[in-house]
Each structure stands twice: as C-alpha cells, then as structure tokens.
Design a protein around this motif. Structure first.
Motif, mmCIF file in Angstrom:
data_model
loop_
_atom_site.group_PDB
_atom_site.id
_atom_site.type_symbol
_atom_site.label_atom_id
_atom_site.label_comp_id
_atom_site.label_asym_id
_atom_site.label_seq_id
_atom_site.Cartn_x
_atom_site.Cartn_y
_atom_site.Cartn_z
ATOM 1 N N PHE A 1 -3.786 -18.583 34.090
ATOM 2 C CA PHE A 1 -3.293 -17.221 34.234
ATOM 3 C C PHE A 1 -3.790 -16.373 33.075
ATOM 4 O O PHE A 1 -4.033 -16.876 31.975
ATOM 5 C CB PHE A 1 -1.760 -17.183 34.263
ATOM 6 C CG PHE A 1 -1.146 -17.972 35.390
ATOM 7 C CD1 PHE A 1 -0.876 -17.369 36.612
ATOM 8 C CD2 PHE A 1 -0.846 -19.320 35.227
ATOM 9 C CE1 PHE A 1 -0.301 -18.090 37.652
ATOM 10 C CE2 PHE A 1 -0.276 -20.047 36.256
ATOM 11 C CZ PHE A 1 -0.007 -19.433 37.471
ATOM 12 N N VAL A 2 -3.918 -15.069 33.339
ATOM 13 C CA VAL A 2 -4.173 -14.079 32.290
ATOM 14 C C VAL A 2 -3.193 -12.933 32.486
ATOM 15 O O VAL A 2 -2.580 -12.781 33.554
ATOM 16 C CB VAL A 2 -5.629 -13.556 32.329
ATOM 17 C CG1 VAL A 2 -6.607 -14.642 31.990
ATOM 18 C CG2 VAL A 2 -5.949 -12.923 33.676
ATOM 19 N N GLU B 1 -13.855 -4.329 35.503
ATOM 20 C CA GLU B 1 -12.984 -3.189 35.229
ATOM 21 C C GLU B 1 -11.660 -3.602 34.608
ATOM 22 O O GLU B 1 -10.948 -2.769 34.012
ATOM 23 C CB GLU B 1 -12.714 -2.406 36.520
ATOM 24 C CG GLU B 1 -13.916 -1.654 37.071
ATOM 25 C CD GLU B 1 -14.931 -2.574 37.710
ATOM 26 O OE1 GLU B 1 -14.546 -3.686 38.123
ATOM 27 O OE2 GLU B 1 -16.116 -2.182 37.788
ATOM 28 N N ASN B 2 -11.285 -4.870 34.749
ATOM 29 C CA ASN B 2 -9.997 -5.326 34.222
ATOM 30 C C ASN B 2 -10.013 -5.412 32.705
ATOM 31 O O ASN B 2 -11.052 -5.656 32.082
ATOM 32 C CB ASN B 2 -9.653 -6.702 34.786
ATOM 33 C CG ASN B 2 -9.395 -6.666 36.285
ATOM 34 O OD1 ASN B 2 -9.928 -7.473 37.025
ATOM 35 N ND2 ASN B 2 -8.574 -5.736 36.747
ATOM 36 N N LYS B 3 -8.839 -5.192 32.129
ATOM 37 C CA LYS B 3 -8.617 -5.400 30.710
ATOM 38 C C LYS B 3 -7.464 -6.369 30.564
ATOM 39 O O LYS B 3 -6.422 -6.213 31.216
ATOM 40 C CB LYS B 3 -8.307 -4.081 29.999
ATOM 41 C CG LYS B 3 -9.473 -3.095 29.998
ATOM 42 C CD LYS B 3 -9.131 -1.836 29.233
ATOM 43 C CE LYS B 3 -10.321 -0.868 29.206
ATOM 44 N NZ LYS B 3 -10.013 0.363 28.438
ATOM 45 N N ILE B 4 -7.631 -7.347 29.707
ATOM 46 C CA ILE B 4 -6.624 -8.399 29.604
ATOM 47 C C ILE B 4 -6.105 -8.512 28.185
ATOM 48 O O ILE B 4 -6.688 -8.006 27.230
ATOM 49 C CB ILE B 4 -7.208 -9.756 30.059
ATOM 50 C CG1 ILE B 4 -8.422 -10.128 29.200
ATOM 51 C CG2 ILE B 4 -7.586 -9.719 31.523
ATOM 52 C CD1 ILE B 4 -8.996 -11.492 29.529
ATOM 53 N N ASP C 1 -25.474 -15.772 33.387
ATOM 54 C CA ASP C 1 -25.180 -14.459 33.972
ATOM 55 C C ASP C 1 -23.914 -14.493 34.823
ATOM 56 O O ASP C 1 -23.898 -14.105 35.998
ATOM 57 C CB ASP C 1 -26.366 -13.966 34.809
ATOM 58 C CG ASP C 1 -27.629 -13.825 33.986
ATOM 59 O OD1 ASP C 1 -27.516 -13.495 32.790
ATOM 60 O OD2 ASP C 1 -28.728 -14.068 34.525
ATOM 61 N N VAL C 2 -22.839 -14.996 34.216
ATOM 62 C CA VAL C 2 -21.549 -15.071 34.909
ATOM 63 C C VAL C 2 -20.510 -14.271 34.124
ATOM 64 O O VAL C 2 -20.701 -13.933 32.949
ATOM 65 C CB VAL C 2 -21.084 -16.532 35.060
ATOM 66 C CG1 VAL C 2 -22.025 -17.313 35.959
ATOM 67 C CG2 VAL C 2 -20.977 -17.214 33.699
ATOM 68 N N LEU C 3 -19.394 -13.948 34.784
ATOM 69 C CA LEU C 3 -18.290 -13.228 34.149
ATOM 70 C C LEU C 3 -17.546 -14.179 33.221
ATOM 71 O O LEU C 3 -17.134 -15.266 33.639
ATOM 72 C CB LEU C 3 -17.352 -12.672 35.220
ATOM 73 C CG LEU C 3 -16.333 -11.620 34.757
ATOM 74 C CD1 LEU C 3 -17.041 -10.344 34.337
ATOM 75 C CD2 LEU C 3 -15.327 -11.327 35.862
ATOM 76 N N THR C 4 -17.391 -13.807 31.959
ATOM 77 C CA THR C 4 -16.746 -14.686 30.977
ATOM 78 C C THR C 4 -15.676 -13.939 30.204
ATOM 79 O O THR C 4 -15.755 -12.713 30.031
ATOM 80 C CB THR C 4 -17.770 -15.251 29.975
ATOM 81 O OG1 THR C 4 -18.322 -14.179 29.203
ATOM 82 C CG2 THR C 4 -18.892 -15.983 30.691
ATOM 83 N N ILE C 5 -14.685 -14.681 29.742
ATOM 84 C CA ILE C 5 -13.651 -14.171 28.832
ATOM 85 C C ILE C 5 -13.373 -15.244 27.790
ATOM 86 O O ILE C 5 -13.670 -16.427 28.005
ATOM 87 C CB ILE C 5 -12.340 -13.822 29.581
ATOM 88 C CG1 ILE C 5 -11.760 -15.068 30.260
ATOM 89 C CG2 ILE C 5 -12.555 -12.691 30.578
ATOM 90 C CD1 ILE C 5 -10.379 -14.850 30.868
ATOM 91 N N PRO C 6 -12.803 -14.870 26.628
ATOM 92 C CA PRO C 6 -12.434 -15.889 25.636
ATOM 93 C C PRO C 6 -11.380 -16.841 26.200
ATOM 94 O O PRO C 6 -10.445 -16.412 26.885
ATOM 95 C CB PRO C 6 -11.886 -15.061 24.473
ATOM 96 C CG PRO C 6 -12.488 -13.705 24.645
ATOM 97 C CD PRO C 6 -12.593 -13.497 26.127
ATOM 98 N N ILE D 1 -6.849 -5.918 23.138
ATOM 99 C CA ILE D 1 -7.267 -5.729 24.526
ATOM 100 C C ILE D 1 -8.703 -6.247 24.657
ATOM 101 O O ILE D 1 -9.592 -5.841 23.915
ATOM 102 C CB ILE D 1 -7.177 -4.246 24.942
ATOM 103 C CG1 ILE D 1 -5.745 -3.735 24.737
ATOM 104 C CG2 ILE D 1 -7.607 -4.081 26.391
ATOM 105 C CD1 ILE D 1 -4.697 -4.502 25.507
ATOM 106 N N VAL D 2 -8.911 -7.155 25.605
ATOM 107 C CA VAL D 2 -10.204 -7.808 25.810
ATOM 108 C C VAL D 2 -10.731 -7.461 27.188
ATOM 109 O O VAL D 2 -9.973 -7.472 28.171
ATOM 110 C CB VAL D 2 -10.087 -9.338 25.652
ATOM 111 C CG1 VAL D 2 -11.427 -10.016 25.903
ATOM 112 C CG2 VAL D 2 -9.558 -9.690 24.269
#
Length: 374
Positions: free
Chosen positions: A318-319, A355-358, A301-306, A37-38
């Motif tokens: 998509f995620v 707040e999301n978890k992916i 300073d932006v929202l990032t994900i792997p 969970i990321v």
C-alpha cells in the motif's frame, strides 16, 4: 518596601503559573506530522549480486626441465615476453658415476671391435682383389665394418649424453636448454643460477623453472553464494571492478559455474569463471583482486518509487496518495502492485500513475524551523 516585595513575589508566582498553563496546553494539543511528498518517476531497476574473486590468466604454464642437474644460467626474468621455443635457462648435467663408467666402457669396447674388424676387412679386400674370395664374402665383411662404425658412433653419443645431456648431432634439440612451450609473458622465475633441479617424471612433478601465461586472455575467477547461484547462468554479462584500477569497470561474460560448492567460513560458495574484455591500453597484472556485479534481473523504463514509501500488510503493498495538501496534509491509502526491487527503488506495475503524489518520510518540524530561521 514590604509592599514592593510582595508585589514582586506575586508577579513571579503568576509568571510560573502562566508558563505551566501554556506548557500543559501545548502538551495536550494533537501533534501534526508533516510528510515529504514523493512523485513516481520513470527509471530502471536492477537486481544485482556481487561475487568476489581475482583476475588471472586463463592458462598459466609451468615450465619444467626434462633432465636433472644444476642451473648454469638464467636468461630471462619475470615480466619479459617470450615466444614459443625461446630459451629461459640452461641446465648443466651432473653425470651419475655408474652410468658414466658404463658409457666409457661401452665406447672402449666399440673401438676395440672396430680395430679388429678393420684388420679383417683389409685382409678380405686383398683376397677379393686376387679373386680368392667371392663377392658375397667381401660384401659381408664390408657390412661388418659399417656396423662397427655405427656401434662406435652410438657409444660416443651415449657418453656425450651422460656427460653433457646432449650430443653434438642434436645440439638444437638439447634438453639442457629449458625453452618456453608457449608465447606469452613470464610471470615468475623461482630458480637462480646454481640451484639443483629435478626432471619431470612419473614419480615427481619436477622443479619449476618458470611460469608463463598469455596475458591477453584473462579470466575472472570468483565465488558466489548458494542463495544466488540458482539465479545466474552461463552467458550472462558481468561488470568487473578491480581494486588496483580506480574508476574503471571492465566487461566480462560468465562462462562457467561450478557444479559443486565448497564450504568456507560456514557458507557454501560456488566457483564461477568469466572471460574478460580488456582494452589494449590497459595492463592488468595477474592476481588483482576484483568484484563482479551480475545483473540477475532488470526492468528498464518503468514507473518507480522509493521502497521506503510502501507499507506492506500480509502479501499486499500500500501507499498513501496525497488528497489535500493545505491547510493540512490528507492522504488516502491505496493498494498497488509492485514488481522488481533493488532495495532502494521498486517497480510499480499497477495502482499509480505519474500524476499521483504519495507520502514519503516524516519531516522533523523542529529541524525545518531551525533551517528556516537560519
């Protein structure tokens, strides 16, 4: 005993049948995959390119002699600092026999003419005192003796130039003394005492006595691939890593991009130059190999994900957002809008929040069990 043997045989067959049944039952059960969970984080994403090259002084001056001859003495060596006008080496002139003979002959003729004119001037002076000749004739005789003296002096200087390469009158301006034309550090002295040297002229570059450069003005000279050259421009900052200096980075500013590429090993590369900013406490030698990191684009300073958590389909990304975690993981597929990527992390412009978890990578349950058992 026969009954006991039969009982053991039946027991073994029963164990085998039961084990086979359990194996087949486990095999037929649906396999449950567990995922990491990321959570999205706030970070910085940079898109960089790497240019390879070396560090060198902006201007490296080759000191060449203005006269041919043999090096009689070398006064400086590589690594020493010199100022403009300092003597690096001296050259002994080897006169050409034809020129030497002509210069000596000219001096002898000038001396003969001077003696003759001196006698003539002595007679004219006596006649002028007696009033036999006019002042005009005496002045003309005096001018002739001055011309003869000047001719003898010129002939003497010409002979000294042929023999020594310089006259006593202009010893300080001697071109037999090879002087530095700039202030800086001597990088190389390729000649030794006894070497023959050739003067620089229209047909020959001349023999290099020494190379001198200002080591306080260094540049990075490197090459960048044609696929990246369109993304860089003059004035962009660079971060230099020098192989010989560990755990240290140097700032530089890109100041030149070649308008023409050259093909090397099947790839078209463009030369770039960047002005380095070197602290006074660090000494960098000319020729160090270096790599330059150029930040082509940056999102701070932006929202990032792997990037590994994203699934691409056509032109959409998509995620899988976690909906339920227990008793088993349940995910909803959600379309997102992505921005800049550095190959590891990617900027999220729309579709996710903190707040999301992916869903991340699948977890090997067997390895997890082994770790838990230990």
């Amino acid at each position: 005993m026969k009954k006991v043997g039969k009982f053991i045989l039946f027991a073994l067959v029963g164990v085998i049948v039961l084990s086979t049944f359990v194996f087949l039952w486990n095999k037929s059960r649906p396999k449950v995959t567990v995922y990491e969970i990321v959570s999205p984080i706030i970070g910085t994403v940079e898109n960089k390119t790497i240019a390879t090259g070396k560090v060198e002084p902006r201007d490296e001056i080759l000191i060449k002699p203005q006269i041919s001859g043999i090096v009689s003495e070398v006064l400086r060596e590589a690594g020493q600092m010199v100022k403009m006008g300092d003597v690096i080496a001296t050259v002994k002139v080897i006169p050409e026999m034809g020129q030497l003979n002509s210069a000596e002959s000219r001096l002898r003729v000038a001396e003969i003419n001077l003696k003759q004119i001196e006698l003539e001037f002595s007679r004219q002076a006596q006649l002028y005192k007696k009033g036999v000749i006019s002042k005009e004739e005496f002045d003309a005789s005096e001018a002739n003796i001055n011309k003869a003296n000047e001719e003898k002096s010129n002939a003497q200087d010409a002979l000294e130039i042929v023999r020594e390469g310089v006259t006593k009158k202009y010893a300080k301006l001697s071109n037999t003394q090879i002087r530095s034309t700039i202030t800086g550090m001597i990088l190389d002295v390729p000649i030794k005492a006894g070497n023959s040297v050739i003067q620089a002229n229209t047909f020959n570059d001349g023999t290099t006595i020494a190379s001198v450069a200002n080591m306080n003005d260094l540049i990075f000279r490197g090459n960048i691939d044609e696929t990246e050259v369109g993304k860089v421009k003059e004035g962009m900052p660079l971060s230099l890593t020098i192989g010989a200096i560990i755990n240290r980075k140097f700032d530089a500013v890109l100041e030149y991009i070649s308008p023409k590429g050259t093909e090397q090993s099947g790839a078209v590369l463009f030369e770039i130059k960047a002005a380095m900013q070197v602290p006074d406490s660090v000494f960098i030698r000319a020729g160090y190999s270096a790599n330059a990191e150029i930040v082509i684009a940056k999102a701070a300073d932006v929202l990032t994900i792997p990037e590994s958590t994203i699934e691409f389909s056509n032109d959409s990304a998509f995620v899988y957002v976690l909906k339920e975690e227990k008793p088993k993981q349940v995910f909803d597929k959600k379309q997102i809008t992505i921005g800049l990527s550095d190959g590891v992390n990617v900027e999220i412009k729309d579709g996710l929040s903190m707040e999301n978890k992916i869903r991340g990578n699948a977890i090997d349950t067997r390895m997890k069990k082994d770790r838990e058992s230990k």
